[in-house]
Design a protein around this motif. Structure first.
Motif, short mmCIF file in Angstrom:
data_model
loop_
_atom_site.label_atom_id
_atom_site.label_comp_id
_atom_site.label_asym_id
_atom_site.label_seq_id
_atom_site.Cartn_x
_atom_site.Cartn_y
_atom_site.Cartn_z
N PHE A 177 0.82 -1.22 0.00
CA PHE A 177 0.00 0.00 0.00
C PHE A 177 0.86 1.27 0.00
O PHE A 177 0.35 2.37 -0.16
N CYS A 178 2.17 1.13 0.23
CA CYS A 178 3.02 2.33 0.37
C CYS A 178 3.07 3.14 -0.93
O CYS A 178 2.91 2.60 -2.03
N THR A 179 3.36 4.44 -0.75
CA THR A 179 3.43 5.32 -1.92
C THR A 179 4.50 4.83 -2.89
O THR A 179 4.27 4.73 -4.10
N ASN A 180 5.67 4.55 -2.34
CA ASN A 180 6.78 4.07 -3.17
C ASN A 180 7.46 2.89 -2.51
O ASN A 180 7.43 2.75 -1.28
N ILE A 181 8.09 2.08 -3.34
CA ILE A 181 8.81 0.91 -2.84
C ILE A 181 10.23 0.98 -3.38
O ILE A 181 10.44 1.22 -4.58
N ALA A 182 11.22 0.84 -2.47
CA ALA A 182 12.62 0.81 -2.93
C ALA A 182 13.14 -0.60 -2.72
O ALA A 182 13.06 -1.13 -1.61
N VAL A 183 13.64 -1.19 -3.78
CA VAL A 183 14.18 -2.55 -3.66
C VAL A 183 15.70 -2.44 -3.54
O VAL A 183 16.37 -1.95 -4.45
N PHE A 184 16.22 -2.86 -2.39
CA PHE A 184 17.67 -2.79 -2.16
C PHE A 184 18.31 -4.10 -2.58
O PHE A 184 17.78 -5.18 -2.34
N ASN A 185 19.48 -3.98 -3.20
CA ASN A 185 20.26 -5.17 -3.52
C ASN A 185 21.73 -4.83 -3.42
O ASN A 185 22.19 -3.89 -4.06
N ASP A 186 22.42 -5.54 -2.58
CA ASP A 186 23.85 -5.37 -2.42
C ASP A 186 24.25 -3.91 -2.19
O ASP A 186 25.19 -3.39 -2.82
N GLY A 187 23.51 -3.24 -1.31
CA GLY A 187 23.85 -1.86 -0.93
C GLY A 187 23.37 -0.79 -1.89
O GLY A 187 23.64 0.39 -1.68
N ARG A 188 22.69 -1.20 -2.98
CA ARG A 188 22.21 -0.20 -3.95
C ARG A 188 20.70 -0.27 -4.06
O ARG A 188 20.11 -1.31 -3.75
N ILE A 189 20.10 0.85 -4.55
CA ILE A 189 18.66 0.79 -4.84
C ILE A 189 18.52 0.26 -6.27
O ILE A 189 18.93 0.91 -7.23
N GLU A 190 17.96 -0.94 -6.35
CA GLU A 190 17.91 -1.60 -7.66
C GLU A 190 16.64 -1.20 -8.42
O GLU A 190 16.67 -0.99 -9.63
N GLU A 191 15.52 -1.09 -7.69
CA GLU A 191 14.26 -0.69 -8.32
C GLU A 191 13.56 0.30 -7.40
O GLU A 191 13.71 0.21 -6.17
N TYR A 192 12.79 1.21 -7.99
CA TYR A 192 12.10 2.20 -7.18
C TYR A 192 10.83 2.63 -7.88
O TYR A 192 10.84 2.90 -9.09
N GLY A 193 9.70 2.66 -7.18
CA GLY A 193 8.45 3.11 -7.80
C GLY A 193 7.26 2.61 -7.00
O GLY A 193 7.43 1.96 -5.95
N ALA A 194 6.06 2.89 -7.48
CA ALA A 194 4.85 2.41 -6.80
C ALA A 194 4.66 0.92 -7.13
O ALA A 194 5.26 0.42 -8.09
N HIS A 195 3.83 0.27 -6.34
CA HIS A 195 3.63 -1.18 -6.49
C HIS A 195 3.30 -1.56 -7.95
O HIS A 195 3.96 -2.43 -8.54
#
Ligand SMILES: Nc1ncnc2c1ncn2[C@@H]1O[C@H](COP(=O)(O)OP(=O)(O)OP(=O)(O)O)[C@@H](O)[C@H]1O
Length: 609
Positions: free
Chosen positions: A562-580
C-alpha cells in the motif's frame, strides 16, 4: 576518537586529586568533613600510645607526683576514648557515603556510554577502554573508593610521622634519615610492583570483557532455550575457561612478584629493628638515657617507621587507584566528535512537513573493506510511505541507521528540508524519529513504562492506552489482572508476564506510537507476527500515524504494497524504485519476489488485494 582514547597523556596526581575532592564536595560536603575528622582522630591514638609509657614512668620516678599520675592516666584515657570514638564514628559515616558517591560516578559512566556514537560503542578498542574506566567504579576497595580510603590513611599516617619526627629530632636527626632511607627502598620496590600490576590488569581488560559477556550470555534467560536445546552448556563453559585461564596465568605471575616484594620488605624491617634497639640500648648504657625516655623513643621510632612505611604503602596504593581514576576520567572526558559544521536550529514538530533526501550516499562500517551502501540517492516527501525491501544483508537497516544518524555517511549527504543533517544537534535530531528495530528491547518493568519509557509519575496513561490499542494489543492488556501495571518478565515482579515474541513486538510498536515523532520507521519489527496479523498491524499502525512520513521495512511484500513508493535494495544499492503497480509492470526483482510470496500467501493476497 580512538586516537584520543589510546594516546591520551595521563593526568597529574594533583589534577586527579583536585577533581576527586571537588566532585566529592559537590555531591557530599559532609563526606569531606568526616574524612578530615577520621584522619586527625586516627592520628591522635598512636601519638598518645607513644607518650603514655614515658609520662607514667616519669610520674612513678618522682614519687611526690603520684596524684598527678592518676590525673595524667585519666586525661590520656579520656583523650584516647574521644579520639577512638571520633575515628570510629567518622569512618562509619564514610563507608556508606563513599558508596553513594561511587554510584553517582557509575551513573555518570552509564550516561556517557549512552551518549556516545553507536559506531564508537561497537569499536572493540573503545570497549576495552570503557572496561578499564569501569574498573574505577566497580567495587568498594578499588578506584574511586580505594583512592578516598587511601587518602584518609595518608593524611593520618602523615600526621603521626610528623609527630614522631618532632619527638625523634631531639634524639638524633641521623636516625630519622636512616629510617627514612630503609622505608623508601621498600616504597620503591613496592611502587615498581604496582606498575607491573597495573599493566597486567590493563592487558586483562579484554579478558574481563569477554568473561563478562560469556557470564551474561549464560545467565540471560532469552538464551535459555537455545542453551538447553542445543546443549550449549559445555561449549560456553569451555569458552569461559579458555578465557579465564589467561587471567589465572597472569594472576600467578603477579603473586610470584608479591612473594619477592614481601621478602625484601621483611628483611628491611628486621635489619631496621635490630639496629635501632642496639643503638638505643647503647644510649641507655653509656649515654645516660633514662628508661622513661628509652620507652618513648623506642615507641616513637617504631611508630615513625611503621607509619612512614604505611604512608608510603598507602601512597603506592593511592597511585594505583589514581591510574584507575585516570582511566575513568579519560573515558568520561572523551570528546564526542563534532561535525565542525555550523549548528542550525531544529524543532521537531509532529505536524510539520519534512522532506528527506539521500544524495549519493555511500557507507562502509569501520574495519570493513566493502561498502554496505553504495551511491544511494532517494527523496522521501512529506506524508509519504516508503517501503524498503530486499534480501538479507542488502543494506536496509544500514540505510535507517544513516537516516537516524546512528552512523555518518562515508560519502554523500543526507538532507532534511534541504539542510545537511550534520548541521543539527544529534540529540534533537533523534527526536525526529520513532523507530522500531528488529531486535525488540523489553525492560523488566511495567507494560506502561515499557511503552512510555518514562517514570510512572511522568507518563500519560491515556496516551499509553491509545498507543497499545493502535498496536493491536489493547484487548490482551486490558484483560490482565493488573492491566497496564503488569510487569514484563518475572525478574522484578513474581507476577510478571512473559509476553510472546509477537506481543513484545506490539509493545515496541506502541512505544513508537507513544513517542509521536514526526517521522516513523518500522525496521521489520513484525517478523514474529503471522502474515495476517502483520498486515492488520500495519494497517492499524498506518492509520494511527496519520499524516506523518513513514518508512516500512518488511520481508512480507503484501504488508507494504500500500506504500506510496517501494525501494528494492540489492547489495547496498537501490535496484528498483516506484509504486507497487509500476514495479509489477516493470517485471523485475520486485515482481519476482511478489509473485513468489503470493503463492504462499494466496489467502492473504485475496484479503489485501
Ligand atoms: N555493525 C556492523 N558492523 C559491520 N558490518 C555490518 C554491521 N551491521 C551490518 N553490517 C554489514 O552490512 C551489510 C548490510 O547490513 P544490513 O543490516 O543493513 O542489512 P539488511 O538489509 O538490513 O539485512 P536483514 O534483512 O538481514 O536485516 C551486511 O553485509 C552486514 O554484514
Amino acid at each position: 576518537m580512538e586516537t584520543h582514547a589510546t594516546s591520551r597523556k595521563r593526568n597529574t596526581l594533583l589534577r586527579n586529586l583536585k577533581w576527586l575532592l571537588k566532585t566529592l564536595w559537590q555531591h557530599d560536603k559532609l563526606a569531606v568533613f568526616f574524612m578530615t575528622v577520621a584522619s586527625v582522630a586516627e592520628a591522635v591514638v598512636p601519638m598518645v600510645v607513644v607518650l603514655i609509657p614515658k609520662l607514667v614512668l616519669d610520674a612513678i620516678e618522682s614519687s611526690e607526683n603520684v596524684k598527678a599520675l592518676y590525673g595524667i592516666i585519666a586525661a590520656l584515657g579520656l583523650l584516647l576514648f574521644a579520639a577512638h570514638s571520633a575515628a570510629t564514628w567518622s569512618s562509619n559515616q564514610l563507608w556508606p557515603r563513599y558508596s553513594v558517591f561511587r554510584m553517582q560516578l557509575v551513573s555518570l559512566f552509564g550516561r556517557k556510554f549512552m551518549n556516545m556514537n553507536q559506531e564508537d560503542i561497537e569499536n572493540p578498542r573503545i570497549l576495552d577502554f570503557s572496561q578499564k574506566a569501569d574498573n574505577a567504579v566497580q567495587d568498594d576497595f578499588n578506584g574511586v573508593e580505594g583512592m578516598l580510603y587511601n587518602l584518609t590513611e595518608i593524611l593520618n599516617r602523615a600526621l603521626v610521622v610528623i609527630g614522631c619526627s618532632a619527638i625523634l629530632s631531639n634524639l638524633n636527626a641521623v636516625v630519622i634519615l636512616v629510617l627514612a632511607i630503609i622505608v623508601s627502598i621498600n616504597f620503591y620496590v613496592n611502587l615498581r610492583n604496582r606498575h607491573v600490576e597495573k599493566s597486567i590488569l590493563d592487558s586483562l581488560s579484554t579478558v574481563f570483557r569477554q568473561t563478562d559477556y560469556i557470564m551474561e550470555a549464560t545467565k540471560n534467560f532469552k538464551f535459555g532455550k537455545d542453551i538447553r536445546l542445543f546443549g550449549l552448556g559445555k561449549w560456553l563453559s569451555d569458552k569461559f575457561w579458555s578465557v579465564v585461564s589467561v587471567d589465572i596465568e597472569k594472576s600467578w605471575l603477579l603473586r610470584k612478584r608479591y612473594i619477592i616484594i614481601d621478602a625484601v620488605y621483611n628483611i628491611g624491617v628486621v635489619v631496621q629493628e635490630a639496629a635501632l634497639y642496639a643503638w638505643l640500648i647503647y644510649k641507655v648504657l653509656y649515654a645516660e638515657m633514662s628508661i622513661a625516655d628509652f620507652t618513648m623513643y623506642a615507641a616513637a621510632v617504631r611508630a615513625f617507621s611503621s607509619n612512614l612505611g604505611q604512608l608510603l604503602e598507602r601512597f603506592t596504593g593511592y597511585l594505583q587507584q589514581n591510574w584507575r581514576i585516570d582511566d575513568y576520567l579519560a573515558f568520561i572526558e572523551l570528546p564526542i566528535p563534532d561535525t565542525g559544521l555550523e549548528r542550525l536550529p531544529l524543532t521537531p514538530d509532529r505536524n510539520a512537513a519534512y522532506t528527506i533526501e539521500f544524495e549519493n550516499v555511500s557507507f562502509k562500517y569501520s574495519g570493513r573493506d566493502e561498502y554496505a551502501l553504495r551511491n544511494v540517492s532517494i527523496v522521501l516527501k512529506p506524508k509519504e510511505r516508503l517501503a524498503i525491501i530486499g534480501l538479507n544483508g542488502a543494506g536496509k537497516t544500514t540505510f535507517i541507521k544513516l537516516l537516524t544518524r546512528l552512523y555518518e555517511p562515508t560519502e554523500g549527504r543526507i538532507l532534511l528540508n534541504g539542510t545537511d543533517i550534520r548541521h543539527f544537534d544529534k540529540q534533537t535530531y533523534y527526536k525526529m524519529f520513532s523507530v522500531v528495530f528488529q531486535e525488540i528491547m523489553m525492560f523488566a518493568f511495567s507494560v506502561k513504562e515499557n511503552v512510555a519509557v518514562q517514570e510512572v509519575s511522568e507518563l500519560d496513561a491515556a496516551r499509553v492506552e491509545r498507543a497499545v490499542q493502535g498496536a493491536g494489543l489493547g484487548g490482551k492488556i486490558a484483560n490482565l489482572p493488573k492491566g497496564y501495571d503488569t510487569y514484563v518478565q518475572k525478574v522484578l515482579d513474581e507476577e510478571g508476564i512473559e509476553f510472546s515474541g509477537g506481543q513484545n513486538q506490539k509493545i515496541a510498536l506502541a512505544r513508537a506510537l507513544y513517542k509521536d515523532a514526526p517521522i516513523v520507521v518500522l525496521d521489520e519489527p513484525t517478523s514474529a507476527l503471522d502474515a495476517l496479523a502483520e498486515y492488520e498491524v500495519y494497517q492499524s499502525f498506518d492509520r494511527m500515524i496519520g499524516d506523518k512520513t513513514a518508512i516500512y521495512i518488511s520481508h512480507r511484500l503484501s504488508s507494504t504494497r500500500f506504500c506510496t513508493n517501494i525501494a528494492v535494495f540489492n547489495d547496498g544499492r537501490i535496484e528498483e524504485y516506484g509504486a507497487h503497480q509500476e514495479l509489477i509492470a516493470q517485471g523485475g526483482t520486485y515482481k519476482k519476489m511478489f509473485d513468489m510470496q503470493a503463492v504462499y500467501y494466496s489467502n492473504e493476497v485475496k484479503v489485501v488485494g
